[in-house]
Write a protein that holds these residues in place. Structure first.
Motif, PDB file in Angstrom:
ATOM      1  N   VAL A 104     -41.738 -13.957 -36.742  1.00 42.48           N
ATOM      2  CA  VAL A 104     -40.297 -13.668 -37.459  1.00 42.48           C
ATOM      3  C   VAL A 104     -39.592 -13.817 -35.940  1.00 42.48           C
ATOM      4  O   VAL A 104     -38.658 -14.681 -35.820  1.00 42.48           O
ATOM      5  CB  VAL A 104     -40.122 -12.552 -37.992  1.00 42.48           C
ATOM      6  CG1 VAL A 104     -38.501 -12.373 -38.112  1.00 42.48           C
ATOM      7  CG2 VAL A 104     -40.774 -12.311 -39.364  1.00 42.48           C
ATOM      8  N   TRP A 105     -39.995 -13.300 -34.699  1.00 41.36           N
ATOM      9  CA  TRP A 105     -38.990 -13.255 -33.673  1.00 41.36           C
ATOM     10  C   TRP A 105     -38.694 -14.930 -33.229  1.00 41.36           C
ATOM     11  O   TRP A 105     -37.815 -15.526 -32.877  1.00 41.36           O
ATOM     12  CB  TRP A 105     -39.599 -12.437 -32.592  1.00 41.36           C
ATOM     13  CG  TRP A 105     -38.943 -12.556 -31.442  1.00 41.36           C
ATOM     14  CD1 TRP A 105     -39.167 -13.325 -30.174  1.00 41.36           C
ATOM     15  CD2 TRP A 105     -37.556 -12.219 -31.054  1.00 41.36           C
ATOM     16  NE1 TRP A 105     -38.246 -13.235 -29.154  1.00 41.36           N
ATOM     17  CE2 TRP A 105     -37.036 -12.369 -29.654  1.00 41.36           C
ATOM     18  CE3 TRP A 105     -36.425 -11.197 -31.670  1.00 41.36           C
ATOM     19  CZ2 TRP A 105     -35.977 -12.287 -29.026  1.00 41.36           C
ATOM     20  CZ3 TRP A 105     -35.486 -10.898 -31.197  1.00 41.36           C
ATOM     21  CH2 TRP A 105     -35.100 -11.513 -29.861  1.00 41.36           C
ATOM     22  N   ASN A 106     -39.880 -15.507 -33.111  1.00 41.19           N
ATOM     23  CA  ASN A 106     -39.995 -16.834 -32.426  1.00 41.19           C
ATOM     24  C   ASN A 106     -39.352 -17.527 -33.388  1.00 41.19           C
ATOM     25  O   ASN A 106     -38.693 -18.668 -32.811  1.00 41.19           O
ATOM     26  CB  ASN A 106     -41.562 -17.369 -32.240  1.00 41.19           C
ATOM     27  CG  ASN A 106     -42.351 -16.269 -31.280  1.00 41.19           C
ATOM     28  OD1 ASN A 106     -41.712 -16.294 -30.187  1.00 41.19           O
ATOM     29  ND2 ASN A 106     -43.542 -16.395 -31.499  1.00 41.19           N
ATOM     30  N   HIS A 107     -39.372 -17.660 -34.617  1.00 45.46           N
ATOM     31  CA  HIS A 107     -38.717 -18.525 -35.606  1.00 45.46           C
ATOM     32  C   HIS A 107     -37.262 -18.210 -35.508  1.00 45.46           C
ATOM     33  O   HIS A 107     -36.667 -19.289 -35.349  1.00 45.46           O
ATOM     34  CB  HIS A 107     -38.969 -17.992 -37.040  1.00 45.46           C
ATOM     35  CG  HIS A 107     -38.323 -18.856 -38.082  1.00 45.46           C
ATOM     36  ND1 HIS A 107     -38.677 -20.279 -38.455  1.00 45.46           N
ATOM     37  CD2 HIS A 107     -37.387 -18.461 -38.956  1.00 45.46           C
ATOM     38  CE1 HIS A 107     -37.621 -20.623 -39.225  1.00 45.46           C
ATOM     39  NE2 HIS A 107     -36.962 -19.474 -39.866  1.00 45.46           N
ATOM     40  N   CYS A 108     -36.821 -16.904 -35.319  1.00 45.16           N
ATOM     41  CA  CYS A 108     -35.257 -16.684 -35.069  1.00 45.16           C
ATOM     42  C   CYS A 108     -34.557 -17.205 -33.843  1.00 45.16           C
ATOM     43  O   CYS A 108     -33.724 -17.848 -33.745  1.00 45.16           O
ATOM     44  CB  CYS A 108     -35.092 -15.139 -35.519  1.00 45.16           C
ATOM     45  SG  CYS A 108     -35.097 -14.622 -37.161  1.00 45.16           S
ATOM     46  N   VAL A 109     -35.608 -17.113 -32.872  1.00 48.40           N
ATOM     47  CA  VAL A 109     -35.004 -17.852 -31.628  1.00 48.40           C
ATOM     48  C   VAL A 109     -34.936 -19.373 -31.593  1.00 48.40           C
ATOM     49  O   VAL A 109     -33.861 -19.650 -31.160  1.00 48.40           O
ATOM     50  CB  VAL A 109     -35.984 -17.092 -30.398  1.00 48.40           C
ATOM     51  CG1 VAL A 109     -35.748 -18.053 -29.049  1.00 48.40           C
ATOM     52  CG2 VAL A 109     -35.930 -15.618 -30.122  1.00 48.40           C
ATOM     53  N   SER A 110     -35.871 -19.692 -32.239  1.00 47.93           N
ATOM     54  CA  SER A 110     -35.876 -21.175 -32.393  1.00 47.93           C
ATOM     55  C   SER A 110     -34.641 -21.670 -33.167  1.00 47.93           C
ATOM     56  O   SER A 110     -33.950 -22.716 -33.157  1.00 47.93           O
ATOM     57  CB  SER A 110     -36.995 -21.812 -32.901  1.00 47.93           C
ATOM     58  OG  SER A 110     -37.227 -21.567 -34.279  1.00 47.93           O
ATOM     59  N   ILE A 111     -34.339 -20.831 -34.219  1.00 48.41           N
ATOM     60  CA  ILE A 111     -33.143 -21.047 -34.970  1.00 48.41           C
ATOM     61  C   ILE A 111     -31.741 -21.009 -34.093  1.00 48.41           C
ATOM     62  O   ILE A 111     -30.879 -21.851 -34.376  1.00 48.41           O
ATOM     63  CB  ILE A 111     -33.063 -20.279 -36.340  1.00 48.41           C
ATOM     64  CG1 ILE A 111     -34.275 -20.881 -37.360  1.00 48.41           C
ATOM     65  CG2 ILE A 111     -31.635 -20.474 -37.004  1.00 48.41           C
ATOM     66  CD1 ILE A 111     -34.308 -20.022 -38.456  1.00 48.41           C
ATOM     67  N   SER A 112     -31.716 -19.835 -33.453  1.00 47.45           N
ATOM     68  CA  SER A 112     -30.611 -19.410 -32.646  1.00 47.45           C
ATOM     69  C   SER A 112     -30.189 -20.557 -31.516  1.00 47.45           C
ATOM     70  O   SER A 112     -29.285 -20.798 -31.188  1.00 47.45           O
ATOM     71  CB  SER A 112     -30.681 -17.949 -32.094  1.00 47.45           C
ATOM     72  OG  SER A 112     -31.697 -17.920 -31.163  1.00 47.45           O
ATOM     73  N   LYS A 113     -31.297 -21.214 -31.166  1.00 44.67           N
ATOM     74  CA  LYS A 113     -31.028 -22.151 -29.984  1.00 44.67           C
ATOM     75  C   LYS A 113     -30.425 -23.384 -30.553  1.00 44.67           C
ATOM     76  O   LYS A 113     -30.039 -24.075 -29.965  1.00 44.67           O
ATOM     77  CB  LYS A 113     -32.505 -22.612 -29.523  1.00 44.67           C
ATOM     78  CG  LYS A 113     -32.879 -21.375 -28.484  1.00 44.67           C
ATOM     79  CD  LYS A 113     -34.323 -21.960 -27.702  1.00 44.67           C
ATOM     80  CE  LYS A 113     -34.525 -20.457 -26.817  1.00 44.67           C
ATOM     81  NZ  LYS A 113     -36.020 -20.862 -26.322  1.00 44.67           N
ATOM     82  N   THR A 114     -30.836 -23.684 -31.791  1.00 45.45           N
ATOM     83  CA  THR A 114     -30.436 -24.903 -32.426  1.00 45.45           C
ATOM     84  C   THR A 114     -29.140 -24.751 -33.148  1.00 45.45           C
ATOM     85  O   THR A 114     -28.303 -25.812 -33.518  1.00 45.45           O
ATOM     86  CB  THR A 114     -31.176 -25.568 -33.522  1.00 45.45           C
ATOM     87  OG1 THR A 114     -31.309 -24.434 -34.475  1.00 45.45           O
ATOM     88  CG2 THR A 114     -32.684 -25.921 -32.979  1.00 45.45           C
ATOM     89  N   ALA A 115     -28.463 -23.593 -33.140  1.00 47.13           N
ATOM     90  CA  ALA A 115     -27.130 -23.377 -33.883  1.00 47.13           C
ATOM     91  C   ALA A 115     -26.215 -23.360 -32.911  1.00 47.13           C
ATOM     92  O   ALA A 115     -26.418 -23.428 -31.911  1.00 47.13           O
ATOM     93  CB  ALA A 115     -27.164 -21.911 -34.458  1.00 47.13           C
TER      94      ALA A 115
END
Length: 115
Positions: A104-115
């Motif tokens: 979950v953490w890795n997924h959220c970090v990846s999303i926040s970098k693209t936003a």
């Protein structure tokens, strides 16, 4: 006289057990209060429940909650999930929960970098 002696021994055992476990409970309460005061105030209740349901159940991550999770920070996320996973009813699957926590953490970090 033997009865009095066995009652004294039993009382001694009970007192020893209480003294041994009371500090553990108070530390746990202090830890929970610290997590609440420093971590849970950074995330909405809806998102906190969503993330818990994703890690400990079969929930679907609400991507908008990733923003709050990343703002909460990895240390808070790791400690909160570990704190919950340490419950006696969940400890048998702790490794699975900690892996889901990291996913979950890795997924959220990846999303926040693209936003």
């Amino acid at each position: 006289m033997a009865r009095l002696s066995s009652h004294v021994i039993a009382l001694f055992i009970v007192v020893a057990l209480v003294c041994a476990f009371v500090p553990v409970f108070s530390v746990e309460e202090a830890e929970a209060k610290s997590l609440w005061n420093t971590c849970l105030v950074k995330i909405t209740p809806k998102c906190a429940l969503n993330i818990i349901y994703v890690v400990f159940g079969n929930g679907t991550l609400i991507e908008s909650c990733c923003y709050y999770l990343v703002q909460e920070g990895k240390v808070c996320h790791d400690n909160l999930i570990k704190y919950i996973a340490d419950r006696p009813s969940l400890i048998g699957r702790k490794a699975q929960y900690l892996k889901k926590r990291d996913d979950v953490w890795n997924h959220c970090v990846s999303i926040s970098k693209t936003a």
